[in-house]
Design a protein around this motif. Structure first.
Motif, short mmCIF file in Angstrom:
data_model
loop_
_atom_site.label_atom_id
_atom_site.label_comp_id
_atom_site.label_asym_id
_atom_site.label_seq_id
_atom_site.Cartn_x
_atom_site.Cartn_y
_atom_site.Cartn_z
N PRO A 146 111.53 34.16 66.42
CA PRO A 146 111.95 35.28 67.26
C PRO A 146 113.24 34.95 68.01
O PRO A 146 113.44 33.82 68.45
N PHE A 147 114.11 35.97 68.15
CA PHE A 147 115.32 35.77 68.94
C PHE A 147 115.13 36.33 70.35
O PHE A 147 115.91 36.03 71.25
N PHE A 165 112.37 39.94 65.90
CA PHE A 165 112.99 39.10 64.87
C PHE A 165 114.25 39.77 64.33
O PHE A 165 114.32 41.00 64.22
N LYS A 166 115.22 38.96 63.96
CA LYS A 166 116.36 39.44 63.21
C LYS A 166 116.00 39.43 61.73
O LYS A 166 115.18 38.61 61.30
N TYR A 189 112.62 41.95 79.05
CA TYR A 189 113.10 41.30 77.82
C TYR A 189 113.49 39.87 78.15
O TYR A 189 114.11 39.61 79.20
N GLN A 190 113.12 38.93 77.27
CA GLN A 190 113.48 37.53 77.43
C GLN A 190 114.10 37.01 76.14
O GLN A 190 113.69 37.41 75.04
N ASP A 191 115.10 36.12 76.27
CA ASP A 191 115.73 35.56 75.08
C ASP A 191 114.85 34.47 74.48
O ASP A 191 113.73 34.22 74.95
N SER A 192 115.37 33.81 73.44
CA SER A 192 114.55 32.83 72.70
C SER A 192 114.15 31.64 73.56
O SER A 192 113.17 30.94 73.24
N ASP A 193 114.87 31.40 74.65
CA ASP A 193 114.52 30.30 75.55
C ASP A 193 113.63 30.77 76.70
O ASP A 193 113.30 29.97 77.59
#
Length: 571
Positions: free
Chosen positions: A309-310, A302-303, A214-218
């Motif tokens: 995407p977050f 997505f939230k 899993y990777q965050d938005s950055d």
């Protein structure tokens, strides 16, 4: 009889106590309408509760008649202007006679259904708010409401309004508490389901054979399962917080081209908001000091209500062994193709040499055979008287053998020509060819009794000359092997099998044992006596080669004494 004043007051006190003791709104409303008929000479009473702009019929005396319309149980306030006047003025309103008064349709329907004549509308007021209307009324007979009637009804309405408000408030509180408890129960169940789902997800995440990151938005790594750590040869501490830009990944494409971090599948998914993959990428494995091959799929998350995407997650499996097997297979296929090309070239060269030899040998043999045949016939013609019977028989045998050898040479030349012939493709009218050749056979033997069944209009794509040779050979076979039948029968037609047209020629001749069917198409293989059925044994080999050169198949079925049928297809 209406009770006197003392009895009324005593009864009113009892009613007030009964009203105060009742806590259920429906029961309380029924006690009130039952009591008002005891306090007055009136035979009917009802209570409507007001909620917003709607009236809800809560209780009646006597009970409602069968078939009382639902639309009169819950009604719009505007459809009952006398009740509306009572509500707006907060004072009693008297309708002296329903038969002479001007009424709305809804008011008239209520009066007719319940046979109401004179009606008193008394507001149920609590803390200066009208919560409903108490409606005592006479049935059929008109009644003059006195000041005492109105006062006693107002007194009872005051007690009733207080008790009804308390009962309604208690019920609202009870319903509110029940609703809160139900919501709490649902929340507890939902939280339990979420915890169970999270636990299932965690177990799946921890135990699944695929690697997951899993990777965050950055693009920073925030989670990785055990399989991912094994595939990549890194601990989570070595991965946590790192992005695809970290040089340790060294990702490459299938052709070995280095892939920039911005073009890693997860980064593309975060940038575009679209699923990526599955794609094959090479990733450097520090423990193996080489690249491993992964099949990667990246999916953006997505939230609700957000377009960007977050997070993203990537799943991947190690396909290094599969890639190696594919490479081995590709190498083997290339080698096999080369060997096939070599073998094909060798076979084509051998066939050309064989055809050339056959053609040359056939030409070289034709001269001596012609001389043998010619001298044999000359001896029989010129020296027949000199030779005895046995000598003449020997010469006839020599002549017949040389003629048979000549036919054999001709067939070998045909077989050679069939192999060398350049095929052309055009529509060929097979039915027409069959009809023409059968007419020629009839001319040669006009005394033969022959029945035919030729399906008209059969056409195929192929080489006209070669298909004529094939059909003539098959028809010659049918003609020859049905000679002993009277009548002989030859059929030509087609059928559809597995979406493909299959042509056939059938006869009712000598037939053959089906277990020897494969030998039919091999040169010089005969299933019948040459004296009874003369021939070179090459005709069906020629047919088979023609059909195969057209990309088709040929096969035969038969039964001794019951005829044969030859099937063939053309690509």
């Amino acid at each position: 009889m209406r009770p006197d004043l003392n009895d009324q007051m005593k009864l009113l006190l009892e009613v007030s106590k009964a009203i105060a003791a009742e806590k259920d709104t429906g029961h309380l409303a029924q006690v009130i309408v039952d009591s008002i008929t005891k306090l007055t000479r009136l035979k009917s009473a009802a209570i409507y509760l007001l909620k917003g702009k709607k009236l809800y019929l809560q209780a009646t005396y006597p009970p409602l008649p069968p078939g009382f319309p639902d639309e009169l149980r819950i009604a719009e306030l505007k459809d009952h202007p006398h009740i509306g006047k009572t509500v707006s003025s907060k004072n009693p309103v008297v309708l002296e006679d329903s038969r002479t008064a001007i009424l709305t349709g809804a008011e008239s329907d209520v009066c007719q259904q319940r046979q109401l004549r004179s009606i008193l509308y008394v507001p149920l007021t609590y803390q200066d708010n009208v919560i409903g209307v108490l409606i005592p009324a006479s049935i059929e007979i008109a009644h003059e409401f006195t000041e005492d009637d109105i006062n006693i009804c107002q007194t009872l309405a005051g007690h009733a309004a207080l008790s009804l408000s308390e009962a309604m408030l208690a019920e609202e509180k009870k319903n509110y508490i029940a609703e809160i408890e139900a919501k709490n129960k649902r929340l507890i169940e939902k939280e339990k389901a979420i915890r169970e789902s999270e636990e299932k997800h965690r177990r799946l995440f921890e135990t699944m054979a695929q690697g997951v990151i899993y990777q965050d938005s950055d693009g920073r790594i925030i989670s990785a399962n055990p399989a991912a750590k094994i595939f990549l040869g890194l601990s989570f501490e070595q991965m946590q917080g790192k992005t695809s830009m970290d040089p340790r990944w060294q990702m490459i494409e299938e052709d070995g081209t280095p892939l920039p971090g911005t073009d890693h599948p997860s980064m593309i998914a975060l940038r575009t908001g679209q699923k990526v993959g599955p794609v094959t990428r090479g990733v450097f494995h520090p423990g193996k000091n080489s690249h491993i091959w992964l099949s990667i799929t990246a999916i953006p998350l997505f939230k609700p209500g957000e377009e960007k995407p977050f997070q993203s997650y990537a799943t991947f499996v190690d396909i290094t062994k599969q890639k190696q097997v594919e490479e081995d297979i590709r190498t083997l296929n290339e080698k096999l193709e080369e060997r096939v090309k070599e073998r094909t070239a060798q076979l084509e060269a051998a066939n050309r040499e064989l055809d050339a030899f056959t053609y040359s040998a056939s030409h070289d043999l034709r001269g001596p055979l012609n001389r043998i045949s010619g001298f044999s016939e000359a001896l029989l013609e010129d020296y027949a008287e000199v030779l005895d019977t046995q000598g003449r028989d020997y010469l006839k045998r020599i002549s017949n053998a040389s003629q048979h050898m000549g036919e054999l040479i001709n067939d070998l030349l045909k077989l050679s020509r069939v192999s060398q012939h350049q095929i052309s493709h055009e529509p060929v009218e097979l039915s027409v060819m069959v009809n023409i050749y059968l007419k020629e056979l009839r001319v040669e033997e006009p005394n033969r009794h022959l029945e035919t069944a030729i399906t008209p209009g059969l056409i195929a794509e192929g080489d006209t000359a070669l298909l004529r040779i094939a059909l003539e050979n098959l028809l010659n076979n049918a003609w020859k092997f049905s000679a002993s039948k009277n009548p002989a029968r030859i059929e030509f037609g087609s059928k559809i099998e597995e979406g493909k047209e299959v042509f056939y020629i059938r006869d009712n001749g000598a037939g053959f044992d089906v277990k020897y069917a494969e030998k039919l198409f091999t040169a010089f293989q005969r299933l019948h006596d040459a004296k009874t059925y003369p021939g070179t044994g090459i005709g069906l080999s020629i047919v088979s080669r023609i059909i195969k050169r057209h990309g088709g198949k040929i096969w035969a079925e038969g039964e001794p004494g019951k005829g044969a049928i030859f099937f063939f297809t053309l690509s």
